[in-house]
Design a protein around this motif. Sequence first.
Motif, PDB file in Angstrom:
ATOM      1  N   PRO A  17       0.827  -1.218   0.000  1.00  0.00           N
ATOM      2  CA  PRO A  17       0.000   0.000   0.000  1.00  0.00           C
ATOM      3  C   PRO A  17       0.857   1.261   0.000  1.00  0.00           C
ATOM      4  CG  PRO A  17      -0.027  -1.051   2.157  1.00  0.00           C
ATOM      5  CD  PRO A  17       0.682  -1.990   1.238  1.00  0.00           C
ATOM      6  N   GLY A  18       0.442   2.234  -0.811  1.00  0.00           N
ATOM      7  CA  GLY A  18       1.142   3.508  -0.868  1.00  0.00           C
ATOM      8  C   GLY A  18       2.456   3.464  -1.616  1.00  0.00           C
ATOM      9  N   PHE A  19       2.731   2.355  -2.286  1.00  0.00           N
ATOM     10  CA  PHE A  19       4.007   2.195  -2.995  1.00  0.00           C
ATOM     11  C   PHE A  19       3.708   1.951  -4.463  1.00  0.00           C
ATOM     12  CE2 PHE A  19       7.932   0.230  -4.344  1.00  0.00           C
ATOM     13  CZ  PHE A  19       8.892   0.908  -3.598  1.00  0.00           C
ATOM     14  N   SER A  20       4.234   2.822  -5.326  1.00  0.00           N
ATOM     15  CA  SER A  20       3.980   2.689  -6.760  1.00  0.00           C
ATOM     16  C   SER A  20       5.157   2.023  -7.455  1.00  0.00           C
ATOM     17  CB  SER A  20       3.731   4.067  -7.385  1.00  0.00           C
ATOM     18  OG  SER A  20       4.910   4.851  -7.345  1.00  0.00           O
ATOM     19  N   ALA A  21       4.925   1.601  -8.686  1.00  0.00           N
ATOM     20  CA  ALA A  21       5.990   0.962  -9.456  1.00  0.00           C
ATOM     21  C   ALA A  21       7.141   1.927  -9.706  1.00  0.00           C
ATOM     22  CB  ALA A  21       5.431   0.448 -10.780  1.00  0.00           C
ATOM     23  N   GLN A  22       6.814   3.216  -9.897  1.00  0.00           N
ATOM     24  CA  GLN A  22       7.864   4.208 -10.127  1.00  0.00           C
ATOM     25  C   GLN A  22       8.772   4.359  -8.908  1.00  0.00           C
ATOM     26  OE1 GLN A  22       4.686   4.613 -10.852  1.00  0.00           O
ATOM     27  NE2 GLN A  22       4.643   4.900 -13.070  1.00  0.00           N
ATOM     28  N   ASP A  23       8.191   4.179  -7.711  1.00  0.00           N
ATOM     29  CA  ASP A  23       8.992   4.298  -6.489  1.00  0.00           C
ATOM     30  C   ASP A  23      10.094   3.245  -6.440  1.00  0.00           C
ATOM     31  OD1 ASP A  23       7.409   6.401  -5.627  1.00  0.00           O
ATOM     32  OD2 ASP A  23       6.037   5.100  -4.514  1.00  0.00           O
ATOM     33  N   SER A  24       9.839   2.074  -7.000  1.00  0.00           N
ATOM     34  CA  SER A  24      10.826   0.996  -6.935  1.00  0.00           C
ATOM     35  C   SER A  24      12.060   1.301  -7.774  1.00  0.00           C
ATOM     36  CB  SER A  24      10.202  -0.320  -7.401  1.00  0.00           C
ATOM     37  OG  SER A  24       9.842  -0.247  -8.769  1.00  0.00           O
ATOM     38  N   CYS A  25      11.935   2.227  -8.728  1.00  0.00           N
ATOM     39  CA  CYS A  25      13.069   2.583  -9.586  1.00  0.00           C
ATOM     40  C   CYS A  25      13.863   3.766  -9.046  1.00  0.00           C
ATOM     41  CB  CYS A  25      12.579   2.904 -11.002  1.00  0.00           C
ATOM     42  SG  CYS A  25      11.820   1.512 -11.843  1.00  0.00           S
ATOM     43  N   ILE A  27      12.608  -4.936  -5.529  1.00  0.00           N
ATOM     44  CA  ILE A  27      13.714  -5.161  -6.465  1.00  0.00           C
ATOM     45  C   ILE A  27      13.208  -5.790  -7.760  1.00  0.00           C
ATOM     46  CG2 ILE A  27      15.859  -6.437  -6.806  1.00  0.00           C
ATOM     47  CD1 ILE A  27      16.390  -6.129  -3.829  1.00  0.00           C
ATOM     48  N   SER A  28      12.282  -6.720  -7.636  1.00  0.00           N
ATOM     49  CA  SER A  28      11.731  -7.369  -8.824  1.00  0.00           C
ATOM     50  C   SER A  28      10.964  -6.374  -9.691  1.00  0.00           C
ATOM     51  CB  SER A  28      10.820  -8.523  -8.411  1.00  0.00           C
ATOM     52  OG  SER A  28      10.247  -9.140  -9.536  1.00  0.00           O
ATOM     53  N   ALA A  29      10.221  -5.468  -9.058  1.00  0.00           N
ATOM     54  CA  ALA A  29       9.474  -4.458  -9.816  1.00  0.00           C
ATOM     55  C   ALA A  29      10.425  -3.514 -10.547  1.00  0.00           C
ATOM     56  CB  ALA A  29       8.564  -3.674  -8.875  1.00  0.00           C
ATOM     57  N   ALA A  30      11.504  -3.132  -9.876  1.00  0.00           N
ATOM     58  CA  ALA A  30      12.496  -2.269 -10.528  1.00  0.00           C
ATOM     59  C   ALA A  30      13.143  -2.986 -11.706  1.00  0.00           C
ATOM     60  CB  ALA A  30      13.559  -1.849  -9.511  1.00  0.00           C
TER      61      ALA A  30
END
Length: 227
Positions: A49-57, A83-86
Amino acid sequence: MLCDPLRTIVAAEFNFQDGIATVKEKYVNLSKQNLLFAQEVQATLKVLPGFSAQDSCDADLLECLGDVGTSEVFKTHAVEAVISAAWQQLRIFTALDILWSLVTVIALCYASHNILHGDKRMSPLFVAGVIHLKLTLEELLQIFMGALRFAKEGRPIVATLLDFDNLVDYAYLLAGWMAIIRQILFVEYGLEKPFMSLYCASAWLRALYTLRGESWMGPRLLPIFFA
């Protein structure tokens, strides 16, 4: 999330219904993540929650994870998912690195074969040279940007830029330029030694190393490199 192993999906949107997260079916086609056919199994969807895919990069986030002193944190589902999302979003860049490395190996094999059989055409070597120039410019840019950032943060510049990984990159670039230049200048004398041999071997190892991020190769390859 699969019970074992964990798989990360990057969905454009998700909804909560009665406290349960749901996403559209098109976002959860895990078969696209498999190199080979895999049997379907039951899976459970979990959300950060509150974490987007862009945040992972985010570079700062990934750097903080890289600086963690223990590997235990990487065994948690949350960190593994980040890490996997990034990786999924940045994979195009690693795919290009793999492509350039393989093209370099093919060009060097072709050039070596031609020279050994009396063919003095240097076009395959020029292809390898163009890719090597690209790598050199990228390395110089990385050094420049890193030096600026380290100076701004008050971190030691020389010690950081001369760590083992960077020294290996410098050695590869130097050996490559020595091999390319000497081979072009002394092509009449046959295959250049020893730098051409060193360059070809290093290019092959580099091509293998670029595959370290692939799930079908990395877990088998990295223990060999770091044995």
